[in-house]
Write a protein that holds these residues in place. Structure first.
Motif, mmCIF file in Angstrom:
data_model
loop_
_atom_site.group_PDB
_atom_site.id
_atom_site.type_symbol
_atom_site.label_atom_id
_atom_site.label_comp_id
_atom_site.label_asym_id
_atom_site.label_seq_id
_atom_site.Cartn_x
_atom_site.Cartn_y
_atom_site.Cartn_z
ATOM 1 N N GLN A 104 -8.166 -10.804 -4.998
ATOM 2 C CA GLN A 104 -8.842 -11.170 -3.743
ATOM 3 C C GLN A 104 -8.637 -10.084 -2.609
ATOM 4 O O GLN A 104 -9.457 -9.827 -1.915
ATOM 5 C CB GLN A 104 -8.377 -12.595 -3.333
ATOM 6 N N VAL A 105 -7.425 -9.640 -2.586
ATOM 7 C CA VAL A 105 -6.839 -8.904 -1.519
ATOM 8 C C VAL A 105 -7.700 -7.552 -1.776
ATOM 9 O O VAL A 105 -8.208 -6.947 -0.767
ATOM 10 C CB VAL A 105 -5.420 -8.378 -1.529
ATOM 11 N N LEU A 106 -7.800 -6.821 -2.883
ATOM 12 C CA LEU A 106 -8.389 -5.831 -3.108
ATOM 13 C C LEU A 106 -10.033 -5.997 -2.742
ATOM 14 O O LEU A 106 -10.466 -4.843 -2.086
ATOM 15 C CB LEU A 106 -8.385 -5.244 -4.427
ATOM 16 N N ASP A 124 -5.014 5.007 5.186
ATOM 17 C CA ASP A 124 -6.127 4.176 5.500
ATOM 18 C C ASP A 124 -6.184 2.901 4.757
ATOM 19 O O ASP A 124 -6.356 1.801 5.025
ATOM 20 C CB ASP A 124 -7.603 4.686 5.616
ATOM 21 N N GLU A 125 -6.161 3.101 3.303
ATOM 22 C CA GLU A 125 -6.315 2.323 2.337
ATOM 23 C C GLU A 125 -5.023 1.218 2.621
ATOM 24 O O GLU A 125 -4.993 0.090 2.354
ATOM 25 C CB GLU A 125 -6.304 2.664 1.057
ATOM 26 N N ALA A 126 -3.787 1.703 2.678
ATOM 27 C CA ALA A 126 -2.854 0.866 2.934
ATOM 28 C C ALA A 126 -2.624 0.078 4.071
ATOM 29 O O ALA A 126 -2.276 -1.272 4.060
ATOM 30 C CB ALA A 126 -1.453 1.712 2.938
ATOM 31 N N LEU A 127 -3.512 0.608 5.251
ATOM 32 C CA LEU A 127 -3.376 -0.468 6.322
ATOM 33 C C LEU A 127 -4.446 -1.496 5.979
ATOM 34 O O LEU A 127 -4.248 -2.565 6.428
ATOM 35 C CB LEU A 127 -3.952 0.521 7.524
ATOM 36 N N GLY A 177 0.993 -1.230 -0.026
ATOM 37 C CA GLY A 177 0.006 -0.012 0.032
ATOM 38 C C GLY A 177 0.890 1.334 0.074
ATOM 39 O O GLY A 177 0.613 2.138 -0.746
ATOM 40 N N LEU A 178 1.824 1.081 0.765
ATOM 41 C CA LEU A 178 2.774 2.305 0.720
ATOM 42 C C LEU A 178 3.523 2.616 -0.476
ATOM 43 O O LEU A 178 3.679 3.732 -0.937
ATOM 44 C CB LEU A 178 3.873 2.462 2.367
#
Length: 360
Positions: free
Chosen positions: A346-348, A319-322, A311-312
């Motif tokens: 799947q992760v997204l 928030d999205e990276a976390l 994410g970083l």
């Protein structure tokens, strides 16, 4: 610099990690004293992150490590390659009897009220022999590197491994990389390599070079020597204790811009509540909590770290990276072994609130 980090937009390597490669013997739900067969998982906290970022998140990654020229070393090298990770190895010859060896971790999965049992054989481990000067960092980082990572397990193996981490981080910084460190405090390892006082002293020298730190309250207390929080946590999922320690961490290590960890409430071996928190450039962030049906919990923390790093690296909002780290760590516990079998899609989907409904 939405995260307080200066991350290169392009380089030959997105992510390079330094650490020990190991193989984990897994008899599944059968305890070792009754086991008749085992699966072999190739692992290592630093490698797991490189493997996850390559296989799931499609980044260019590498591992810097020791490799012994014997069948177990060949097995490990094959699995590293299969995950799309490039290996930069210091090679050792096995004498046919005593080693040097590729370390073995033994870990059953437990079941229900019976938790997993983990123990090691790291005798005469090749990775513990690694020292400054063993790698040509200019060659490793040729073309640049965006992110460099190592961890507390590798730091505990010997006096020279900790020195090598510092050498690698300084070279990575010179090449333009962000540096991260997973405290991964393991009482058993530090007990035989100098104890708690040495752990704090050694890790402090490393963290002076670190931008992103991964670790829970116990890691921060035992690894960094930071006093415990004044506010007691109401539960394992309460982030108050973690956030209550951040000011002390930053006062001691002002270079650190990001600190993150998972939150886990274990109801049984196969049923966990799962969350995550991060302090990012002065602001606190909390991921949702979900209920996990766990197949194999080993590697879940590395799954979180690699998703969070992605994410970083990808420029996501904090928030999205976390959430990406939280989602990938959760998914990883649904697969056997220490490294990912999840897809980026799947992760997204899970990070956005996806469900376990069948995908057609």
């Amino acid at each position: 610099m939405k995260h307080g980090l200066e991350i290169r937009p392009e380089a030959a390597w997105d992510f390079v990690s330094l650490g020990a490669l190991i193989h984990r013997l897994d008899p599944g739900q059968i305890p070792f004293r009754k086991a008749t067969e085992c699966r072999i998982h190739v692992s290592g906290g630093e490698f797991n992150c490189a493997a996850n970022l390559s296989d799931c998140f499609r980044l260019r990654t590498a591992i810097v490590s020791a490799l012994v020229d014997y069948p177990i070393g060949e097995l490990i090298a094959e699995r590293v390659k299969a995950m799309g990770v490039t290996g930069f190895y210091k090679r050792f010859q096995h004498d046919g009897v005593r080693g040097p060896n590729m370390a073995t971790v033994y870990s059953d999965q437990g079941f229900g009220v019976r938790g997993p049992v983990v123990f090691y054989n790291r005798s005469n481990e090749a990775a513990a022999l690694l020292k400054p000067g063993d790698f040509d960092w200019q060659k490793v980082f040729a073309g640049g590197v965006r992110w460099f990572h190592s961890g507390g397990i590798f730091a505990a193996l010997s006096p020279t491994t900790a020195e090598l981490i510092v050498e690698g981080m300084k070279a990575a910084k010179a090449a333009g990389a962000v540096c991260s460190f997973d405290l991964n405090f393991r009482e058993k390892l530090w007990r035989i390599s100098g104890g708690a006082d040495r752990a704090v002293s050694v890790i402090a020298k490393i963290v002076e070079n670190v931008d992103v730190l991964v670790g829970n309250e116990e890691d921060l207390q035992k690894g960094l020597g930071v006093p415990g929080p004044e506010v007691a946590a109401k539960s394992k999922l309460d982030p108050a204790a973690f956030f209550g320690m951040i000011d002390k961490v930053i006062a001691k290590f002002p270079r650190v811009k990001v600190v993150a960890t998972t939150l886990r409430e274990v109801h049984s071996t196969t049923r966990h509540s799962w969350g995550a928190v991060a302090w990012i450039d002065g602001k606190s962030h909390v991921a949702p909590t979900c209920e996990l049906d766990v197949l194999d919990r080993v590697g879940g923390g590395d799954g979180f770290a690699s998703g969070f790093f992605y994410g970083l690296l990808s420029g996501a909002e904090p928030d999205e990276a976390l959430k990406l780290g939280w989602a990938h760590g959760a998914l990883l516990t649904t697969f056997p072994g220490d490294t990912t079998m999840a897809s980026l899609e799947q992760v997204l989907s899970f990070a956005k609130g996806g469900s376990a409904r069948i995908q057609r």
